[in-house]
Design a protein around this motif. Structure first.
Motif, PDB file in Angstrom:
ATOM      1  N   PRO A  90       0.830  -1.218   0.000  1.00 55.25           N
ATOM      2  CA  PRO A  90       0.000   0.000   0.000  1.00 55.25           C
ATOM      3  C   PRO A  90       0.859   1.260   0.000  1.00 55.25           C
ATOM      4  O   PRO A  90       1.988   1.258   0.501  1.00 55.25           O
ATOM      5  CB  PRO A  90      -0.799  -0.120   1.292  1.00 55.25           C
ATOM      6  CG  PRO A  90       0.060  -0.947   2.183  1.00 55.25           C
ATOM      7  CD  PRO A  90       0.774  -1.916   1.271  1.00 55.25           C
ATOM      8  N   SER A  91       0.309   2.304  -0.574  1.00 56.48           N
ATOM      9  CA  SER A  91       1.054   3.566  -0.597  1.00 56.48           C
ATOM     10  C   SER A  91       1.105   4.192   0.784  1.00 56.48           C
ATOM     11  O   SER A  91       2.101   4.752   1.171  1.00 56.48           O
ATOM     12  CB  SER A  91       0.438   4.532  -1.602  1.00 56.48           C
ATOM     13  OG  SER A  91      -0.870   4.880  -1.215  1.00 56.48           O
ATOM     14  N   GLU A 110      -6.680  13.594  -9.657  1.00 56.96           N
ATOM     15  CA  GLU A 110      -7.808  13.835  -8.758  1.00 56.96           C
ATOM     16  C   GLU A 110      -7.942  12.707  -7.726  1.00 56.96           C
ATOM     17  O   GLU A 110      -8.177  12.957  -6.543  1.00 56.96           O
ATOM     18  CB  GLU A 110      -9.096  13.968  -9.562  1.00 56.96           C
ATOM     19  CG  GLU A 110     -10.299  14.271  -8.690  1.00 56.96           C
ATOM     20  CD  GLU A 110     -11.569  14.441  -9.501  1.00 56.96           C
ATOM     21  OE1 GLU A 110     -12.350  15.333  -9.142  1.00 56.96           O
ATOM     22  OE2 GLU A 110     -11.779  13.688 -10.479  1.00 56.96           O
ATOM     23  N   LEU A 111      -7.779  11.459  -8.149  1.00 55.42           N
ATOM     24  CA  LEU A 111      -7.878  10.329  -7.224  1.00 55.42           C
ATOM     25  C   LEU A 111      -6.815  10.403  -6.138  1.00 55.42           C
ATOM     26  O   LEU A 111      -7.096  10.156  -4.960  1.00 55.42           O
ATOM     27  CB  LEU A 111      -7.753   9.009  -7.986  1.00 55.42           C
ATOM     28  CG  LEU A 111      -8.913   8.638  -8.889  1.00 55.42           C
ATOM     29  CD1 LEU A 111      -8.573   7.395  -9.705  1.00 55.42           C
ATOM     30  CD2 LEU A 111     -10.183   8.426  -8.077  1.00 55.42           C
ATOM     31  N   VAL A 112      -5.598  10.756  -6.517  1.00 56.78           N
ATOM     32  CA  VAL A 112      -4.507  10.820  -5.532  1.00 56.78           C
ATOM     33  C   VAL A 112      -4.744  11.941  -4.535  1.00 56.78           C
ATOM     34  O   VAL A 112      -4.649  11.724  -3.330  1.00 56.78           O
ATOM     35  CB  VAL A 112      -3.132  10.974  -6.225  1.00 56.78           C
ATOM     36  CG1 VAL A 112      -2.037  11.259  -5.215  1.00 56.78           C
ATOM     37  CG2 VAL A 112      -2.796   9.712  -7.020  1.00 56.78           C
ATOM     38  N   VAL A 113      -5.073  13.126  -5.001  1.00 55.61           N
ATOM     39  CA  VAL A 113      -5.237  14.246  -4.066  1.00 55.61           C
ATOM     40  C   VAL A 113      -6.485  14.113  -3.211  1.00 55.61           C
ATOM     41  O   VAL A 113      -6.565  14.688  -2.136  1.00 55.61           O
ATOM     42  CB  VAL A 113      -5.201  15.633  -4.761  1.00 55.61           C
ATOM     43  CG1 VAL A 113      -3.860  15.869  -5.414  1.00 55.61           C
ATOM     44  CG2 VAL A 113      -6.330  15.822  -5.730  1.00 55.61           C
ATOM     45  N   ARG A 114      -7.430  13.309  -3.654  1.00 58.29           N
ATOM     46  CA  ARG A 114      -8.649  13.088  -2.863  1.00 58.29           C
ATOM     47  C   ARG A 114      -8.589  11.803  -2.029  1.00 58.29           C
ATOM     48  O   ARG A 114      -9.603  11.345  -1.528  1.00 58.29           O
ATOM     49  CB  ARG A 114      -9.872  13.067  -3.771  1.00 58.29           C
ATOM     50  CG  ARG A 114     -10.183  14.421  -4.356  1.00 58.29           C
ATOM     51  CD  ARG A 114     -11.446  14.349  -5.201  1.00 58.29           C
ATOM     52  NE  ARG A 114     -11.740  15.625  -5.777  1.00 58.29           N
ATOM     53  CZ  ARG A 114     -12.593  16.500  -5.242  1.00 58.29           C
ATOM     54  NH1 ARG A 114     -13.225  16.233  -4.148  1.00 58.29           N
ATOM     55  NH2 ARG A 114     -12.810  17.659  -5.846  1.00 58.29           N
ATOM     56  N   TYR A 115      -7.394  11.225  -1.915  1.00 56.43           N
ATOM     57  CA  TYR A 115      -7.169  10.045  -1.059  1.00 56.43           C
ATOM     58  C   TYR A 115      -8.030   8.850  -1.460  1.00 56.43           C
ATOM     59  O   TYR A 115      -8.579   8.152  -0.598  1.00 56.43           O
ATOM     60  CB  TYR A 115      -7.404  10.372   0.419  1.00 56.43           C
ATOM     61  CG  TYR A 115      -6.385  11.316   0.995  1.00 56.43           C
ATOM     62  CD1 TYR A 115      -5.276  10.840   1.661  1.00 56.43           C
ATOM     63  CD2 TYR A 115      -6.544  12.698   0.869  1.00 56.43           C
ATOM     64  CE1 TYR A 115      -4.328  11.706   2.193  1.00 56.43           C
ATOM     65  CE2 TYR A 115      -5.605  13.575   1.404  1.00 56.43           C
ATOM     66  CZ  TYR A 115      -4.505  13.069   2.064  1.00 56.43           C
ATOM     67  OH  TYR A 115      -3.569  13.936   2.578  1.00 56.43           O
ATOM     68  N   ALA A 116      -8.143   8.576  -2.742  1.00 56.53           N
ATOM     69  CA  ALA A 116      -8.867   7.379  -3.201  1.00 56.53           C
ATOM     70  C   ALA A 116      -8.111   6.136  -2.735  1.00 56.53           C
ATOM     71  O   ALA A 116      -6.950   6.211  -2.326  1.00 56.53           O
ATOM     72  CB  ALA A 116      -8.980   7.385  -4.719  1.00 56.53           C
ATOM     73  N   SER A 117      -8.756   4.994  -2.824  1.00 59.68           N
ATOM     74  CA  SER A 117      -8.132   3.741  -2.388  1.00 59.68           C
ATOM     75  C   SER A 117      -6.918   3.416  -3.261  1.00 59.68           C
ATOM     76  O   SER A 117      -6.834   3.809  -4.425  1.00 59.68           O
ATOM     77  CB  SER A 117      -9.137   2.597  -2.462  1.00 59.68           C
ATOM     78  OG  SER A 117      -9.418   2.295  -3.816  1.00 59.68           O
ATOM     79  N   ASN A 118      -5.978   2.675  -2.678  1.00 50.92           N
ATOM     80  CA  ASN A 118      -4.803   2.228  -3.426  1.00 50.92           C
ATOM     81  C   ASN A 118      -5.205   1.447  -4.667  1.00 50.92           C
ATOM     82  O   ASN A 118      -4.588   1.575  -5.724  1.00 50.92           O
ATOM     83  CB  ASN A 118      -3.910   1.346  -2.540  1.00 50.92           C
ATOM     84  CG  ASN A 118      -3.216   2.132  -1.468  1.00 50.92           C
ATOM     85  OD1 ASN A 118      -2.845   3.275  -1.672  1.00 50.92           O
ATOM     86  ND2 ASN A 118      -3.029   1.523  -0.313  1.00 50.92           N
ATOM     87  N   ILE A 127      -6.437   3.910  -7.353  1.00 49.78           N
ATOM     88  CA  ILE A 127      -5.293   4.657  -7.904  1.00 49.78           C
ATOM     89  C   ILE A 127      -4.475   3.755  -8.827  1.00 49.78           C
ATOM     90  O   ILE A 127      -4.125   4.150  -9.942  1.00 49.78           O
ATOM     91  CB  ILE A 127      -4.426   5.244  -6.774  1.00 49.78           C
ATOM     92  CG1 ILE A 127      -5.183   6.365  -6.056  1.00 49.78           C
ATOM     93  CG2 ILE A 127      -3.090   5.760  -7.320  1.00 49.78           C
ATOM     94  CD1 ILE A 127      -4.534   6.839  -4.770  1.00 49.78           C
ATOM     95  N   SER A 128      -4.174   2.540  -8.386  1.00 46.48           N
ATOM     96  CA  SER A 128      -3.366   1.619  -9.190  1.00 46.48           C
ATOM     97  C   SER A 128      -4.071   1.240 -10.486  1.00 46.48           C
ATOM     98  O   SER A 128      -3.461   1.204 -11.553  1.00 46.48           O
ATOM     99  CB  SER A 128      -3.040   0.361  -8.390  1.00 46.48           C
ATOM    100  OG  SER A 128      -2.225   0.692  -7.297  1.00 46.48           O
ATOM    101  N   SER A 129      -5.349   0.970 -10.397  1.00 44.14           N
ATOM    102  CA  SER A 129      -6.118   0.606 -11.582  1.00 44.14           C
ATOM    103  C   SER A 129      -6.119   1.746 -12.597  1.00 44.14           C
ATOM    104  O   SER A 129      -5.906   1.536 -13.791  1.00 44.14           O
ATOM    105  CB  SER A 129      -7.544   0.255 -11.177  1.00 44.14           C
ATOM    106  OG  SER A 129      -8.313  -0.026 -12.304  1.00 44.14           O
ATOM    107  N   THR A 130      -6.327   2.950 -12.123  1.00 48.76           N
ATOM    108  CA  THR A 130      -6.339   4.115 -13.012  1.00 48.76           C
ATOM    109  C   THR A 130      -4.936   4.378 -13.553  1.00 48.76           C
ATOM    110  O   THR A 130      -4.777   4.728 -14.723  1.00 48.76           O
ATOM    111  CB  THR A 130      -6.888   5.346 -12.273  1.00 48.76           C
ATOM    112  OG1 THR A 130      -8.195   5.033 -11.794  1.00 48.76           O
ATOM    113  CG2 THR A 130      -6.963   6.555 -13.192  1.00 48.76           C
TER     114      THR A 130
END
Length: 134
Positions: free
Chosen positions: A16-17, A110-118, A121-124
């Motif tokens: 995990p990040s 947007e996903l990274v700065v909004r704390y989306a799930s790992n 983020i990885s899928s995107t």
């Protein structure tokens, strides 16, 4: 969301990040939010195109942050034989030389700065590194 295999998903969960992307988020908060750009504005800046140095630098900072993650070194590339980190290095090179449009990275940012799930983020990230391939 890109199709992520069960094995890839397990690799993301095992690596995990966590605090790993926090340095990028801190950079965003100190460098961009203080300029009056909110998270939604940042996505719009990236969507505005590579001619904006701010947008290009923001995306390059994001790619460096993602490349430094352990998951990027253990997840396989979908483009060549090697890890995802190699795809990210290639993407960095293409964006910094303006060979590749930065617009496809807006959702990832947007996903990274909004704390989306790992996992999200990885899928995107997989999807973007594949779709921006020249």
């Amino acid at each position: 969301m890109a199709d992520v295999s069960e094995q890839e998903l397990e690799a993301v969960k095992a690596n995990p990040s966590g605090a790993g992307l926090d340095a990028f988020r801190d950079l965003v908060n100190s460098k961009y939010l203080c300029l009056g750009l909110n998270h939604k504005d940042m996505k719009q800046v990236v969507l505005s195109g590579a001619s904006d140095t701010r947008a290009q630098n923001l995306v390059l900072d994001l790619i460096l942050a993602l490349q430094s993650q352990q998951a990027a070194r253990v997840l396989p590339s979908r483009n060549v034989n090697g890890p995802l980190s190699g795809d990210l290095a290639s993407l960095y090179s293409r964006i910094s030389s303006t060979e590749t449009d930065i617009k496809p990275t807006a959702t990832l940012l947007e996903l990274v700065v909004r704390y989306a799930s790992n996992e999200r983020i990885s899928s995107t990230g997989y999807s973007r590194s594949s779709s921006t391939r020249n």
